[in-house]
Design an enzyme around this catalytic site. Structure first.
Site, PDB file in Angstrom:
ATOM      1  N   TYR A  73       0.838  -1.209   0.000  1.00 31.00           N
ATOM      2  CA  TYR A  73       0.000   0.000   0.000  1.00 31.00           C
ATOM      3  C   TYR A  73       0.869   1.254   0.000  1.00 31.00           C
ATOM      4  O   TYR A  73       0.579   2.219  -0.697  1.00 31.00           O
ATOM      5  CB  TYR A  73      -0.921  -0.001   1.232  1.00 31.00           C
ATOM      6  N   PHE A 125      -6.517  19.892 -25.054  1.00 29.43           N
ATOM      7  CA  PHE A 125      -7.154  18.598 -25.276  1.00 29.43           C
ATOM      8  C   PHE A 125      -8.505  18.616 -24.550  1.00 29.43           C
ATOM      9  O   PHE A 125      -8.670  19.362 -23.586  1.00 29.43           O
ATOM     10  CB  PHE A 125      -6.243  17.496 -24.729  1.00 29.43           C
ATOM     11  N   ASP A 126      -9.471  17.797 -24.978  1.00 27.13           N
ATOM     12  CA  ASP A 126     -10.836  17.969 -24.442  1.00 27.13           C
ATOM     13  C   ASP A 126     -10.954  17.756 -22.928  1.00 27.13           C
ATOM     14  O   ASP A 126     -11.641  18.515 -22.254  1.00 27.13           O
ATOM     15  CB  ASP A 126     -11.896  17.201 -25.238  1.00 27.13           C
ATOM     16  N   ASP A 216       1.494  19.811 -20.903  1.00 27.56           N
ATOM     17  CA  ASP A 216       0.585  18.670 -21.067  1.00 27.56           C
ATOM     18  C   ASP A 216       1.332  17.707 -21.986  1.00 27.56           C
ATOM     19  O   ASP A 216       1.394  17.893 -23.192  1.00 27.56           O
ATOM     20  CB  ASP A 216      -0.738  19.151 -21.675  1.00 27.56           C
ATOM     21  N   ALA A 218       1.607  14.279 -22.880  1.00 26.19           N
ATOM     22  CA  ALA A 218       1.296  12.894 -23.260  1.00 26.19           C
ATOM     23  C   ALA A 218       2.278  12.341 -24.296  1.00 26.19           C
ATOM     24  O   ALA A 218       2.704  11.200 -24.209  1.00 26.19           O
ATOM     25  CB  ALA A 218      -0.124  12.816 -23.799  1.00 26.19           C
ATOM     26  N   LYS A 259      -0.032   7.104 -23.643  1.00 22.80           N
ATOM     27  CA  LYS A 259       0.470   7.383 -24.990  1.00 22.80           C
ATOM     28  C   LYS A 259       1.956   6.993 -25.053  1.00 22.80           C
ATOM     29  O   LYS A 259       2.272   5.822 -25.137  1.00 22.80           O
ATOM     30  CB  LYS A 259       0.248   8.860 -25.337  1.00 22.80           C
ATOM     31  N   HIS A 453     -20.109  12.811 -28.503  1.00 22.11           N
ATOM     32  CA  HIS A 453     -19.690  11.886 -29.562  1.00 22.11           C
ATOM     33  C   HIS A 453     -19.484  10.468 -29.057  1.00 22.11           C
ATOM     34  O   HIS A 453     -19.571   9.524 -29.820  1.00 22.11           O
ATOM     35  CB  HIS A 453     -18.438  12.402 -30.276  1.00 22.11           C
TER      36      HIS A 453
HETATM   37  C1  LIG Z   1      -4.932  11.709 -23.664  1.00 20.70           C
HETATM   38  C2  LIG Z   1      -4.622  13.098 -23.320  1.00 20.70           C
HETATM   39  C3  LIG Z   1      -5.000  13.658 -22.093  1.00 20.70           C
HETATM   40  C4  LIG Z   1      -5.842  12.922 -21.075  1.00 20.70           C
HETATM   41  O1  LIG Z   1      -5.278  11.749 -20.673  1.00 20.70           O
HETATM   42  P1  LIG Z   1      -6.135  10.449 -20.272  1.00 20.70           P
HETATM   43  O2  LIG Z   1      -5.073   9.455 -19.928  1.00 20.70           O
HETATM   44  O3  LIG Z   1      -6.941  10.056 -21.475  1.00 20.70           O
HETATM   45  O4  LIG Z   1      -6.983  10.804 -19.121  1.00 20.70           O
HETATM   46  C5  LIG Z   1      -4.619  14.958 -21.839  1.00 20.70           C
HETATM   47  N1  LIG Z   1      -3.939  15.683 -22.741  1.00 20.70           N
HETATM   48  C6  LIG Z   1      -3.564  15.183 -23.936  1.00 20.70           C
HETATM   49  C7  LIG Z   1      -2.802  16.027 -24.898  1.00 20.70           C
HETATM   50  C8  LIG Z   1      -3.900  13.876 -24.273  1.00 20.70           C
HETATM   51  O5  LIG Z   1      -3.563  13.388 -25.475  1.00 20.70           O
END
Ligand SMILES: *Cc1c(COP(=O)(O)O)cnc(C)c1O
Length: 462
Positions: A73, A125-126, A216, A218, A259, A453
């Site tokens: 843990y 990103f969304d 950000d 990824a 990613k 979507h």
């Molecule tokens: C995928 C992504 C996120 C969110 O990550 P999740 O692992 O899907 O929660 C944030 N910013 C970017 C640029 C992404 O491609």
């Protein structure tokens, strides 16, 4: 002439059988799915390009790590291994695991943003946008104009437009700008890279006004590959050195590890300075939302696989193959005269569906039309990145018009072979040949209030 395919720098040890349904069955399945590809079962898709997120194939070292994962843990050895890897690769003093990217946003953003403020990005990103808004702030995108023109082949189309950034700060007042977010690569613009020069310029503006910078991150490794290839100052630097340089300009980072860290689940938050007052607050939020801060919503085995994946993601042979695979697909589309966001980005090909179906208006969703046709043609699952995804105006309920009408072929990492990639190109060429005969798009039969979507039901328009 298509460019040469770069052979896979791995061989296959475990296989996952896939099968293709008949054309009649595919037609029936997509109709039963209300023409929304999120409703299809994975087993009914021959090639699944819905996303590159969490769909990666792990290596033998990662699978071995799954068995070695320490499930304690608190204070698991897998946690310390991950922290060391994160500090080594990104150069940030504090590393916090979380269960995925949006969890990092949920933990960090309320600590940086207040109600009434704005956050500025090259492009949000969304989910990142959603967490800015949940923190009470609003989003401003300042991507370079070139990003909005798929046929303009210029380098680093993911960059922030510095004069737009300056104007946005002047308009809102620096004290009302809580955060600047640099998204690398710029996912929403088609996986387009951001140059170090641009990151430095953004950071200089942020410093001048005392605004914190969050990366950000990824697709940190794909972005570094483009910098090494296309930014002369970095031609002789290793990917690892370039990653360090990119992260030097972030006070913090949030990362979806699903990613470029080549795992199926995971995320990270980084804080550059060890003494930052953010660290204690991040730990507190993490304990409330994700779990104790030494596991952050992940199993020990996930921490272990991620600590290995972070290094595999920056391997130069892997990256050359990875970007090469996407470029090979793009070059086959060039040969066939199929337009896409060009030059192609890192994680997939964003086909310009508006160019393929000029007869279909934005409110009948050309990107969704192509996605449905690719499934019908070859059992390939993709998704719309256009007006269908964008949705309606929150106040008026009116359908918004997106800057682009893309169909995204997102390529999972280390999963598909050249024969699969050729099939993707062949299917697109087949659809292009009958594109003029497709005269009707789709309309919404039912939709939920937000992020429609994923769940909406569609029917043929008119
Ligand atoms: C995928 C992504 C996120 C969110 O990550 P999740 O692992 O899907 O929660 C944030 N910013 C970017 C640029 C992404 O491609």
């Amino acid at each position: 002439m298509a460019i040469k395919y770069i052979p896979e720098p791995f061989r296959i040890k475990a296989v996952e059988p896939i099968r293709v349904l008949s054309a009649d069955e595919r037609s029936r399945k997509i109709q039963e799915a209300n023409f929304n590809l999120f409703y299809l079962r994975s087993e009914d898709c021959y090639i699944d390009l819905l996303t590159d997120s969490g769909t990666n194939a792990m290596s033998q070292s990662q699978w071995a790590g799954v068995v070695r994962g320490d499930e304690a843990y608190a204070g698991a050895s897998s946690y310390f291994k991950l922290i060391e890897a994160g500090q080594d690769i990104f150069g940030h003093a504090y590393i916090q695991p979380v269960h995925q990217g949006r969890a990092g946003e949920k933990v960090l953003f309320p600590l940086l943003l207040k109600k009434g403020q704005v956050a500025i990005s090259n492009m949000f990103f969304d989910t990142t946008r959603a967490h800015v808004e949940l923190a009470g702030a609003r989003c401003v995108d300042c991507v370079v104009e070139d990003a909005k023109h798929p046929s303009r082949r210029v380098r680093f189309k993911g960059n922030m437009d510095i004069s737009k950034l300056e104007r946005a700060i002047a308009e809102h007042g620096a004290q009302n700008v809580g955060l600047i977010v640099i998204t690398i690569t710029n996912n929403s613009a088609g996986g387009q890279p951001v140059s170090i020069q641009n990151i430095r310029e953004v950071a200089a503006v942020a410093r001048r006004y005392g605004i914190p910078v969050n990366i950000d991150a990824a697709r940190y490794a794909e972005n570094a590959f483009f910098i090494q290839r296309d930014e002369p100052e970095f031609q002789n630097k290793s990917i690892k050195e370039i990653v360090r340089e990119m992260f030097r300009y972030g006070d913090t980072f949030t990362m979806s590890a699903k990613k470029d860290a080549i795992v199926n689940m995971g995320g990270l938050i980084g804080v550059k300075e060890a003494e930052s007052p953010l660290v204690l607050k991040i730990k507190a939020n993490c304990i409330s939302y994700e779990g104790f801060y030494t596991y952050g919503g992940l199993a020990g085995r996930d921490l272990e696989a991620l600590s290995i994946g972070l290094y595999e993601g920056v391997d130069e042979n892997y990256l050359r193959y990875r970007i090469g695979q996407v470029e090979y697909l793009a070059s086959r589309l060039d040969d066939a005269g199929i337009a896409y966001q060009s030059p192609v980005g890192g994680h997939g090909v964003f086909v310009d569906a508006a160019a393929l179906f000029p007869q279909i208006p934005y409110h009948e969703f050309p990107g969704q039309v192509l996605a449905v046709e690719l499934y019908r043609e070859a059992g390939i699952r993709t998704c719309d990145i256009g007006s269908y995804m964008l949705g309606n105006h929150p106040d008026t309920g009116e359908q918004l018009r997106a800057d682009f009408e893309f169909t995204r072929l997102a390529i999972p990492r280390r999963v598909y072979t050249q024969a699969h990639v050729d099939l993707m190109a062949d299917a697109l060429i087949e659809v292009k040949q009958r594109a003029a005969s497709i005269t009707r798009g789709y309309r919404i039969k039912w939709e939920p209030p937000i992020l429609r979507h994923f769940q909406a039901h569609l029917e043929l328009a008119r």
